[in-house]
Design an enzyme around this catalytic site. Structure first.
Site, PDB file in Angstrom:
ATOM      1  N   ASP A 184      10.865   3.734   5.685  1.00  0.00           N
ATOM      2  CA  ASP A 184      10.770   2.350   6.156  1.00  0.00           C
ATOM      3  C   ASP A 184      11.978   2.049   7.037  1.00  0.00           C
ATOM      4  O   ASP A 184      13.082   2.497   6.759  1.00  0.00           O
ATOM      5  CB  ASP A 184      10.733   1.374   4.979  1.00  0.00           C
ATOM      6  N   LEU A 224      -7.210  -1.031  -3.130  1.00  0.00           N
ATOM      7  CA  LEU A 224      -6.343  -1.417  -4.239  1.00  0.00           C
ATOM      8  C   LEU A 224      -6.368  -2.929  -4.435  1.00  0.00           C
ATOM      9  O   LEU A 224      -6.217  -3.681  -3.481  1.00  0.00           O
ATOM     10  CB  LEU A 224      -4.899  -0.972  -3.965  1.00  0.00           C
ATOM     11  N   THR A 251      -0.811  -4.553   9.135  1.00  0.00           N
ATOM     12  CA  THR A 251      -1.705  -4.882  10.242  1.00  0.00           C
ATOM     13  C   THR A 251      -2.099  -6.359  10.114  1.00  0.00           C
ATOM     14  O   THR A 251      -3.252  -6.686   9.837  1.00  0.00           O
ATOM     15  CB  THR A 251      -2.973  -4.002  10.238  1.00  0.00           C
ATOM     16  N   GLU A 273      -4.417  -6.069  -5.868  1.00  0.00           N
ATOM     17  CA  GLU A 273      -3.087  -6.463  -6.324  1.00  0.00           C
ATOM     18  C   GLU A 273      -3.170  -6.900  -7.781  1.00  0.00           C
ATOM     19  O   GLU A 273      -4.082  -7.607  -8.188  1.00  0.00           O
ATOM     20  CB  GLU A 273      -2.544  -7.602  -5.458  1.00  0.00           C
ATOM     21  N   PHE A 333     -16.843 -10.702  -8.802  1.00  0.00           N
ATOM     22  CA  PHE A 333     -16.637 -11.586  -7.659  1.00  0.00           C
ATOM     23  C   PHE A 333     -17.630 -12.748  -7.639  1.00  0.00           C
ATOM     24  O   PHE A 333     -17.937 -13.291  -6.579  1.00  0.00           O
ATOM     25  CB  PHE A 333     -16.671 -10.813  -6.334  1.00  0.00           C
ATOM     26  N   VAL A 385       0.827  -1.206   0.000  1.00  0.00           N
ATOM     27  CA  VAL A 385       0.000   0.000   0.000  1.00  0.00           C
ATOM     28  C   VAL A 385       0.861   1.256   0.000  1.00  0.00           C
ATOM     29  O   VAL A 385       0.619   2.194  -0.764  1.00  0.00           O
ATOM     30  CB  VAL A 385      -0.954  -0.002   1.217  1.00  0.00           C
ATOM     31  N   CYS A 434      -5.765  -9.480   2.163  1.00  0.00           N
ATOM     32  CA  CYS A 434      -6.884  -8.681   2.674  1.00  0.00           C
ATOM     33  C   CYS A 434      -8.065  -9.513   3.157  1.00  0.00           C
ATOM     34  O   CYS A 434      -8.424  -9.453   4.331  1.00  0.00           O
ATOM     35  CB  CYS A 434      -7.351  -7.696   1.605  1.00  0.00           C
ATOM     36  N   HIS A 436     -16.998 -15.586  -9.506  1.00  0.00           N
ATOM     37  CA  HIS A 436     -16.212 -16.567 -10.239  1.00  0.00           C
ATOM     38  C   HIS A 436     -15.856 -17.705  -9.284  1.00  0.00           C
ATOM     39  O   HIS A 436     -15.067 -17.531  -8.352  1.00  0.00           O
ATOM     40  CB  HIS A 436     -14.946 -15.930 -10.820  1.00  0.00           C
ATOM     41  N   GLY A 475      -8.054 -15.861  -1.066  1.00  0.00           N
ATOM     42  CA  GLY A 475      -6.831 -15.767  -0.285  1.00  0.00           C
ATOM     43  C   GLY A 475      -6.311 -14.340  -0.357  1.00  0.00           C
ATOM     44  O   GLY A 475      -7.061 -13.399  -0.578  1.00  0.00           O
TER      45      GLY A 475
END
Length: 439
Positions: free
Chosen positions: A30, A153, A86, A155, A252, A11, A263, A254, A260
């Protein structure tokens, strides 16, 4: 505007690069010195299409920089985004906010002038309240607004999602905070991206509710797929038939081996725990998580059924390891419980993935890896297609059959048509559709 992005994970790096591409001055921070050193060399620590070019362009334009020391970037910033991990907390499934709160303490000590501190990480409802308390306790003189700005977002399509979002959610009741975040996102006004301003706790809940609802759609169609197999229906046509209803929508729906990634599993668990903390039960979400966990393991039994019920000593080639295409992310990937199940049943497992092999080796060190899918399939008693990478969508079926020990294909993503596989002489199992067996 000047932005400090705390965290250079998925992110943080995508968001920071996109903000810089809008023309803002962005410094990504970072603590991992090796990661920052790699970024300075132009090496991107994650696989995301187009990200390497976007980062390089904005580094060259001097709009994007990287450092391990947050003091100066935070002191100079108009807005500081917290984009740290998180993960699910070991033992209870709550979101682990250790990194968020540690970032808040460090940020507080470096604040100068009016600053908006924004939680970009996915955090439980009320986290913003605690972040604000930590900052004010650490630096009582800070002139700060704490806001929520959850990310949405996907991936593999993150840059497009950032630049052409369905919506931008900003959680703050402070007018100064709204103005700063409005100015940061103003470049997206040309795309007519809707900006939704709401209370901070509402914004935090929107993120979890959105992911839980999408996970529910996936689990629903997966259960319908199981029924379709029993009654002789085609789940893909069922999905199209219900998806054309604009109250439902086609996305969504499918059928596959279960969801997995970084998120959905983590966020559904966390939402359940949040509800329990407030003496509320989310029974639908609880069922979604339980069904999904069981489904991943059940896929190994589906493979065993396709080869006659016994996998002992059989060689199984797994094509696709990452949880979805266009990423190297192995977090909660369906391939992990699938492969574990195959190994438990006595199978010898070999695998191929276009970009995820190095990440997969950390999760599944006991299997053999191949750089070419046909080499992976050579001598296999069955192929299992797990991730629908484009490289697998038009394979040479005659060549595939020739190199395999037995022409058995278990297609967990419904990439191929049953009639096509029958014409090439395969035993073919898919999800929620008729099987193709030997004549």
């Amino acid at each position: 505007m000047r932005i400090a992005m705390i965290g250079t994970g998925y992110v943080g790096l995508v968001s920071g690069a996109c903000f810089a591409d809008f023309g803002h001055q962005v410094t990504c921070v970072d603590k991992d010195e090796s990661k920052i050193a790699a970024l300075h060399r132009g090496e991107i620590p994650i696989f995301e299409p187009g990200l390497d070019a976007l980062v390089a362009t904005n580094v060259k334009a001097k709009r994007l920089d990287f450092t391990t020391d947050l003091k100066q970037p935070v002191a100079d910033a108009d807005a500081v985004f917290i984009a740290v991990g998180t993960p699910s907390r070991r033992g209870d499934g709550h979101a682990d906010l250790t990194y968020v709160y540690a970032a808040a303490r460090e940020i507080a000590a470096s604040l100068t002038g009016f600053t908006v501190v924004v939680t970009k990480s996915t955090v439980p409802v009320g986290t913003g309240d605690e972040v604000e308390r930590i900052i004010r306790e650490t630096n009582p003189a800070a002139d700060v607004v704490v806001a929520s700005n959850p990310e949405f977002l996907r991936e593999g399509a993150a840059i497009r999602d950032f630049k052409w979002p369905d919506r931008i959610v900003v959680g703050t009741d402070d007018e100064r905070g709204r103005k700063v975040l409005g100015d940061i996102y103003r470049p997206l006004s040309l795309n007519q991206a809707p900006v939704m301003y709401t209370a901070r706790r509402t914004a935090e809940l929107i993120k979890y509710a959105a992911n839980a609802f999408l996970a529910t759609k996936i689990t629903f169609i997966n259960e319908v797929a199981d029924l379709a197999e029993k009654v002789g229906a085609d789940v893909q046509e069922v999905a199209r038939g219900i998806g054309l209803d604009n109250r439902i929508g086609s996305k969504f729906l499918h059928a596959g081996p279960g969801f997995g990634g970084s998120c959905f599993p983590k966020d559904t668990r966390a939402l359940i725990k949040i509800a329990q903390d407030y003496d509320t039960q989310l029974r639908i979400v609880e069922s979604v998580l339980a069904v999904n966990d069981n489904r991943k393991r059940a896929m190994a039994r589906k493979v065993a059924h396709a080869v006659g019920g016994n996998l002992r000593g059989k060689t199984v080639a797994v094509l696709g390891l990452t949880f979805k295409p266009e990423t190297d992310d192995m977090r909660e990937a369906p391939s992990i419980p699938l492969v574990t199940g195959l190994l438990d049943m006595g199978a010898k497992v070999r695998a191929h993935d276009p970009v995820g092999i190095e990440q997969a080796k950390k999760e599944l060190p006991e299997i053999a890896y191949y750089d070419d899918p046909y080499d992976c399939a050579t001598g296999a008693d069955a192929i299992v297609l797990v991730t629908e990478w484009v490289q697998y969508r038009a394979m040479d079926l005659d060549r595939l059959k020739q190199v395999m020990a037995s022409p058995v294909v278990v297609d967990l993503r419904n990439v191929y048509r049953p009639e096509e596989m029958a014409a090439h002489g395969f035993v073919y199992e898919s999800v929620g559709r008729p099987s193709v067996t030997r004549a």
